[in-house]
Design a protein around this motif. Sequence first.
Motif, mmCIF file in Angstrom:
data_model
loop_
_atom_site.group_PDB
_atom_site.id
_atom_site.type_symbol
_atom_site.label_atom_id
_atom_site.label_comp_id
_atom_site.label_asym_id
_atom_site.label_seq_id
_atom_site.Cartn_x
_atom_site.Cartn_y
_atom_site.Cartn_z
ATOM 1 N N THR A 33 0.841 -1.203 0.000
ATOM 2 C CA THR A 33 0.000 0.000 0.000
ATOM 3 C C THR A 33 0.878 1.256 0.000
ATOM 4 O O THR A 33 0.525 2.262 -0.609
ATOM 5 C CB THR A 33 -0.952 0.012 1.218
ATOM 6 O OG1 THR A 33 -0.249 -0.433 2.381
ATOM 7 C CG2 THR A 33 -2.159 -0.856 0.987
ATOM 8 N N GLY A 34 2.050 1.187 0.671
ATOM 9 C CA GLY A 34 2.962 2.339 0.684
ATOM 10 C C GLY A 34 3.413 2.691 -0.727
ATOM 11 O O GLY A 34 3.425 3.855 -1.117
ATOM 12 N N HIS A 35 3.759 1.659 -1.511
ATOM 13 C CA HIS A 35 4.208 1.882 -2.893
ATOM 14 C C HIS A 35 3.071 2.459 -3.742
ATOM 15 O O HIS A 35 3.250 3.419 -4.491
ATOM 16 C CB HIS A 35 4.737 0.569 -3.472
ATOM 17 C CG HIS A 35 5.242 0.688 -4.884
ATOM 18 N ND1 HIS A 35 6.264 1.543 -5.234
ATOM 19 C CD2 HIS A 35 4.839 0.088 -6.024
ATOM 20 C CE1 HIS A 35 6.469 1.445 -6.544
ATOM 21 N NE2 HIS A 35 5.621 0.580 -7.044
ATOM 22 N N LEU A 37 0.534 4.172 -2.694
ATOM 23 C CA LEU A 37 0.254 5.554 -2.269
ATOM 24 C C LEU A 37 1.313 6.517 -2.813
ATOM 25 O O LEU A 37 0.979 7.599 -3.289
ATOM 26 C CB LEU A 37 0.181 5.637 -0.737
ATOM 27 C CG LEU A 37 -1.075 4.996 -0.120
ATOM 28 C CD1 LEU A 37 -0.904 4.773 1.382
ATOM 29 C CD2 LEU A 37 -2.316 5.860 -0.376
ATOM 30 N N ARG A 38 2.593 6.096 -2.794
ATOM 31 C CA ARG A 38 3.646 6.968 -3.352
ATOM 32 C C ARG A 38 3.413 7.193 -4.843
ATOM 33 O O ARG A 38 3.644 8.280 -5.360
ATOM 34 C CB ARG A 38 5.042 6.371 -3.106
ATOM 35 C CG ARG A 38 5.544 6.565 -1.673
ATOM 36 C CD ARG A 38 6.986 6.139 -1.500
ATOM 37 N NE ARG A 38 7.161 4.704 -1.592
ATOM 38 C CZ ARG A 38 6.885 3.836 -0.617
ATOM 39 N NH1 ARG A 38 6.433 4.279 0.538
ATOM 40 N NH2 ARG A 38 7.071 2.548 -0.779
ATOM 41 N N PHE A 54 0.220 13.096 4.676
ATOM 42 C CA PHE A 54 0.377 12.036 5.687
ATOM 43 C C PHE A 54 1.691 11.283 5.454
ATOM 44 O O PHE A 54 2.428 11.001 6.395
ATOM 45 C CB PHE A 54 -0.794 11.042 5.637
ATOM 46 C CG PHE A 54 -2.115 11.642 6.033
ATOM 47 C CD1 PHE A 54 -2.434 11.800 7.378
ATOM 48 C CD2 PHE A 54 -3.029 12.060 5.080
ATOM 49 C CE1 PHE A 54 -3.652 12.352 7.753
ATOM 50 C CE2 PHE A 54 -4.240 12.612 5.444
ATOM 51 C CZ PHE A 54 -4.557 12.772 6.772
ATOM 52 N N LEU A 60 -0.073 7.842 9.419
ATOM 53 C CA LEU A 60 -0.889 6.892 8.656
ATOM 54 C C LEU A 60 -1.957 7.631 7.850
ATOM 55 O O LEU A 60 -2.565 8.593 8.327
ATOM 56 C CB LEU A 60 -1.562 5.887 9.598
ATOM 57 C CG LEU A 60 -0.631 4.928 10.335
ATOM 58 C CD1 LEU A 60 -1.438 3.934 11.167
ATOM 59 C CD2 LEU A 60 0.284 4.182 9.372
ATOM 60 N N GLY A 87 2.496 -4.125 4.377
ATOM 61 C CA GLY A 87 2.127 -2.778 4.847
ATOM 62 C C GLY A 87 0.634 -2.555 5.024
ATOM 63 O O GLY A 87 0.214 -1.442 5.327
ATOM 64 N N PHE A 88 -0.159 -3.562 4.828
ATOM 65 C CA PHE A 88 -1.598 -3.488 5.069
ATOM 66 C C PHE A 88 -2.039 -4.805 5.673
ATOM 67 O O PHE A 88 -1.625 -5.858 5.168
ATOM 68 C CB PHE A 88 -2.372 -3.233 3.774
ATOM 69 C CG PHE A 88 -3.867 -3.313 3.970
ATOM 70 C CD1 PHE A 88 -4.579 -2.190 4.348
ATOM 71 C CD2 PHE A 88 -4.545 -4.530 3.824
ATOM 72 C CE1 PHE A 88 -5.960 -2.271 4.569
ATOM 73 C CE2 PHE A 88 -5.919 -4.606 4.044
ATOM 74 C CZ PHE A 88 -6.615 -3.473 4.419
HETATM 75 P P1 AMP Z 1 5.479 1.895 3.718
HETATM 76 O O1 AMP Z 1 6.053 1.969 2.346
HETATM 77 O O2 AMP Z 1 4.728 0.617 3.961
HETATM 78 O O3 AMP Z 1 6.501 2.177 4.788
HETATM 79 O O4 AMP Z 1 4.378 3.077 3.825
HETATM 80 C C1 AMP Z 1 4.743 4.423 3.634
HETATM 81 C C2 AMP Z 1 3.653 5.339 4.137
HETATM 82 O O5 AMP Z 1 2.442 5.085 3.418
HETATM 83 C C3 AMP Z 1 3.282 5.171 5.597
HETATM 84 O O6 AMP Z 1 4.140 5.888 6.476
HETATM 85 C C4 AMP Z 1 1.853 5.730 5.592
HETATM 86 O O7 AMP Z 1 1.878 7.140 5.515
HETATM 87 C C5 AMP Z 1 1.307 5.214 4.271
HETATM 88 N N1 AMP Z 1 0.672 3.876 4.393
HETATM 89 C C6 AMP Z 1 1.067 2.711 3.795
HETATM 90 N N2 AMP Z 1 0.255 1.699 4.107
HETATM 91 C C7 AMP Z 1 -0.687 2.223 4.948
HETATM 92 C C8 AMP Z 1 -1.797 1.662 5.644
HETATM 93 N N3 AMP Z 1 -2.112 0.365 5.554
HETATM 94 N N4 AMP Z 1 -2.540 2.511 6.416
HETATM 95 C C9 AMP Z 1 -2.241 3.819 6.527
HETATM 96 N N5 AMP Z 1 -1.189 4.399 5.911
HETATM 97 C C10 AMP Z 1 -0.410 3.611 5.118
#
Ligand code: AMP
Length: 216
Positions: A33-35, A37-38, A54, A60, A87-88
Amino acid sequence: MRRRVILLGPPGSGKGTVAGRLKTEFGFDHFSTGHWLRQEVAKGSALGRQAGLFLERGELVPDELVLALVKAALSQTQPDQGYLSDGFPRTLAQAVAFDTWAEVRGLGIQQVIYFECTEALVLSRITGRRSCGNCGRVYHVAMIPPKQAGRCDECGGELVQRADDTETVVRKRFQIYLRETEPLVEYYRKQGSLDVVDASQPSDEMMTRTMTLLHR
Ligand code: AMP
């Protein structure tokens, strides 16, 4: 048949690296989910504009946005295709809502692999972390260097340091992890689906242990 698996653990515990290798070496259908969202932030989409701040602050993204993203992405997934999530879910609310949604579709989680790791280790790992701006594959300048400096082995994309990988933001993300995400360990332990990987080990050993667990 592929299993439906969640990788759980703090940022920098190595779960993203293991997930990436499971995808390239064994064809697991891995999502982060992080990827996603980016990517939305980079595209400047409506979701990206809502989520951007965020991510920048290491906080989050609201549950409703993340849940909508995951449900849309998995809406065509068949139970026997499986999935591997990195990440989810990250909050109890996400876990409960996802369980309810997934159960009725035959997509319920079958296994949760918890990457157990201290804050000190997370900090040392994350400062050297680089990821591919294109496919999201994760490297480490000293521990998992790419074959060609600054370029992804997989797709040739440029390797970048994430804006949220600075020490201050990482410390904050770890505190948020302890408060919001770590309670999921007990939640899944009670469901009987939890396995543990010692995430202080080198990446090859984590990979071997994860493979063993996935084939159990
Ligand atoms: P990650 O790449 O998994 O470290 O995620 C990077 C960022 O994306 C996190 O610090 C959050 O801001 C957001 N993010 C990713 N997955 C989630 C999730 N399941 N719920 C909320 N925010 C998320």
